[in-house]
Design a protein around this motif. Structure first.
Motif, PDB file in Angstrom:
ATOM      1  N   SER A  43      38.874  35.727  45.009  1.00 44.81           N
ATOM      2  CA  SER A  43      39.590  36.109  46.229  1.00 44.81           C
ATOM      3  C   SER A  43      41.022  35.595  46.196  1.00 44.81           C
ATOM      4  N   ALA A  44      41.200  34.345  45.781  1.00 47.12           N
ATOM      5  CA  ALA A  44      42.547  33.782  45.708  1.00 47.12           C
ATOM      6  C   ALA A  44      43.390  34.487  44.659  1.00 47.12           C
ATOM      7  N   LEU A  45      42.792  34.821  43.528  1.00 53.09           N
ATOM      8  CA  LEU A  45      43.537  35.501  42.472  1.00 53.09           C
ATOM      9  C   LEU A  45      44.046  36.854  42.943  1.00 53.09           C
ATOM     10  N   ILE A  46      43.185  37.615  43.595  1.00 56.36           N
ATOM     11  CA  ILE A  46      43.592  38.941  44.069  1.00 56.36           C
ATOM     12  C   ILE A  46      44.607  38.828  45.199  1.00 56.36           C
ATOM     13  N   ALA A  47      44.354  37.931  46.153  1.00 61.20           N
ATOM     14  CA  ALA A  47      45.223  37.818  47.319  1.00 61.20           C
ATOM     15  C   ALA A  47      46.606  37.305  46.946  1.00 61.20           C
TER      16      ALA A  47
END
Length: 444
Positions: A335-339
């Protein structure tokens, strides 16, 4: 610019503190009210756990908005826009619906209708999509009917996407908090970086959403003492959707073109806004992907799209050998990578370093994802440098003990759940019921 940051930090702390302090009493109230559903076949927790955590989160939302309305820089958001009041109205409706579902259960169609009504209330008060930026076409103005339908669709999709991922302790609240943090960085840059006042409500929504999740997380981390329930998952989904609608449909791309200094710069800055045309922001791409895969999987198997199963992404992480905590951390990582990757790309999408960094981190994520599939063979001379579970002697002893336990204990007969029909595990479905009550120590 320092003073607005301090005011945002104060709003965040007040929201988190109120949510945290309310969660304890709410847990006791949920136990006294009997809001502790039976353990279902797809659940991963062993003991019945109280729900209704959304009550505390709604209290944090109200406290955060109340404090922000009295701060020097943030009170202009309430004076110049009706969107905060629209959010509070829609949130109150979806919260009441969630509380009723956590305690007594609500029919799928009634729940879907309630979500649409909550979205409609926000539209009537001005929180709606007015135009959409389409790459290669430009800005497309929407009619009132088109804007209403698109807004309602975004809200319903986001609510159910967040609810789908709410399957492990701390998973939904942590992922939404990460998404809100990335979205705050993007919206804050549009407001104070380019001076676009229309991005102010979305910035405030993301800060309040972060506070709600941070305040609830200490009570919800594994092993969870309370669940947010539908009253919480639908609430944070609606708040996230409100921010997406505000910054996607309220910010005029032509104004951003002027503020950014040219068409090329504006196009670069609006990159994260293009993707919400298909998804309610890239920052919740993981739960939306889980939602889409679940619908395809169940439809392919001839089941209702809203039937409950154990095929979600977090269930599959547990099946391949990840522990509960590691599965949650892996979902956090993606989630952090995409966001934050989308936000970084919008800041400077001409830099190859950003692209290479995203690719490298994706490769690291894939290695971590598939790590249980590989059994490391540590040389005997290096066993003292690795954890005991990677040592050959310890591994052989554990395997033998596990075999002895399986042979000594008779397998427990699996209980068949009552078919859920069209009612499933999503925010528009009911919970499956069992003929027999599960024991707290039953095998999952």
């Amino acid at each position: 610019m320092g003073q607005p940051v301090r005011e945002y930090l104060l709003t965040l702390c007040v929201t988190a503190a109120v949510t945290y302090l309310l969660t304890g009493p709410v847990r006791k109230f949920a136990i006294a009210a009997g809001a502790m559903p039976e353990i279902r076949a797809r659940d991963v927790h062993r003991e019945p756990t109280p729900r209704l955590g959304g009550i505390a989160m709604f209290g944090g939302l109200c406290a955060g908005l109340l404090v922000a309305s009295h701060l020097t820089n943030l009170k202009s958001v309430f004076e110049n826009s009706n969107e905060p009041r629209a959010l509070l109205s829609g949130a109150a409706l979806i919260w009441i619906l969630g509380v009723l579902d956590d305690k007594w259960g609500v029919d799928a169609l009634v729940k879907l209708g309630g979500q649409m009504i909550a979205a409609g209330v926000m539209v009537l008060q001005g929180l709606t999509i007015l135009w959409i930026p389409i790459p290669g076409v430009g800005t497309v103005s929407l009619t009132p009917m088109q804007g209403t339908l698109l807004t309602v669709a975004l809200v319903v999709i986001t609510i159910n996407a967040v609810n789908f991922v709410d399957g492990l302790d701390g998973l939904a609240s942590g992922m939404v908090c990460i998404a809100a943090a990335a979205f705050f960085m993007y919206a804050y840059r549009m407001w104070f970086g380019y001076g676009i006042e229309a991005a102010a409500p979305a910035t405030l929504f993301s800060v309040v959403l972060m506070g709600m999740c941070l305040g609830f997380l200490p009570h919800n981390m594994h092993p969870a003492r309370i669940f947010m329930g539908d009253s919480g998952s639908m609430l944070i989904g609606l708040v996230m959707a409100a921010g997406a609608v505000s910054v996607t449909g309220q910010v005029d791309p032509d104004l951003l073109n002027v503020k950014a200094g040219g068409l090329r710069e504006a196009t670069h800055a609006m990159v994260p806004v293009y993707i919400p045309l298909l998804l309610p922001l890239t920052v919740i791409a993981v739960p939306v992907a889980d939602l889409v895969l679940a619908i395809v999987r169940r439809t392919w198997q001839g089941q209702s799209p809203f039937a409950a199963d154990r095929g979600h992404l977090h269930h599959r992480l547990l099946e391949i050998g990840h522990s509960h905590s590691r599965a949650v951390l892996i979902m956090y990582f993606w989630s952090a990578l995409i966001a934050f990757g989308a936000v970084a790309y919008s800041v400077n999408n001409a830099s190859m370093w950003i692209v290479l960094g995203i690719v490298l981190l994706s490769a690291v994520g894939l290695v971590l994802l598939l790590l249980p599939r590989f059994t490391p063979r540590t040389p005997r001379w290096a066993e003292w440098m690795v954890p005991p579970r990677y040592r050959r002697v310890a591994h052989a002893t554990a395997s033998a003990a596990e075999t002895d336990d399986e042979s000594a204990v008779e397998p427990e007969e699996e209980r068949e759940p009552v078919p859920a029909g069209i009612n499933g595990a999503t925010a528009i479905g009911d919970r499956s019921r069992f003929v027999d009550r599960w024991k707290a120590e039953s095998h999952r």
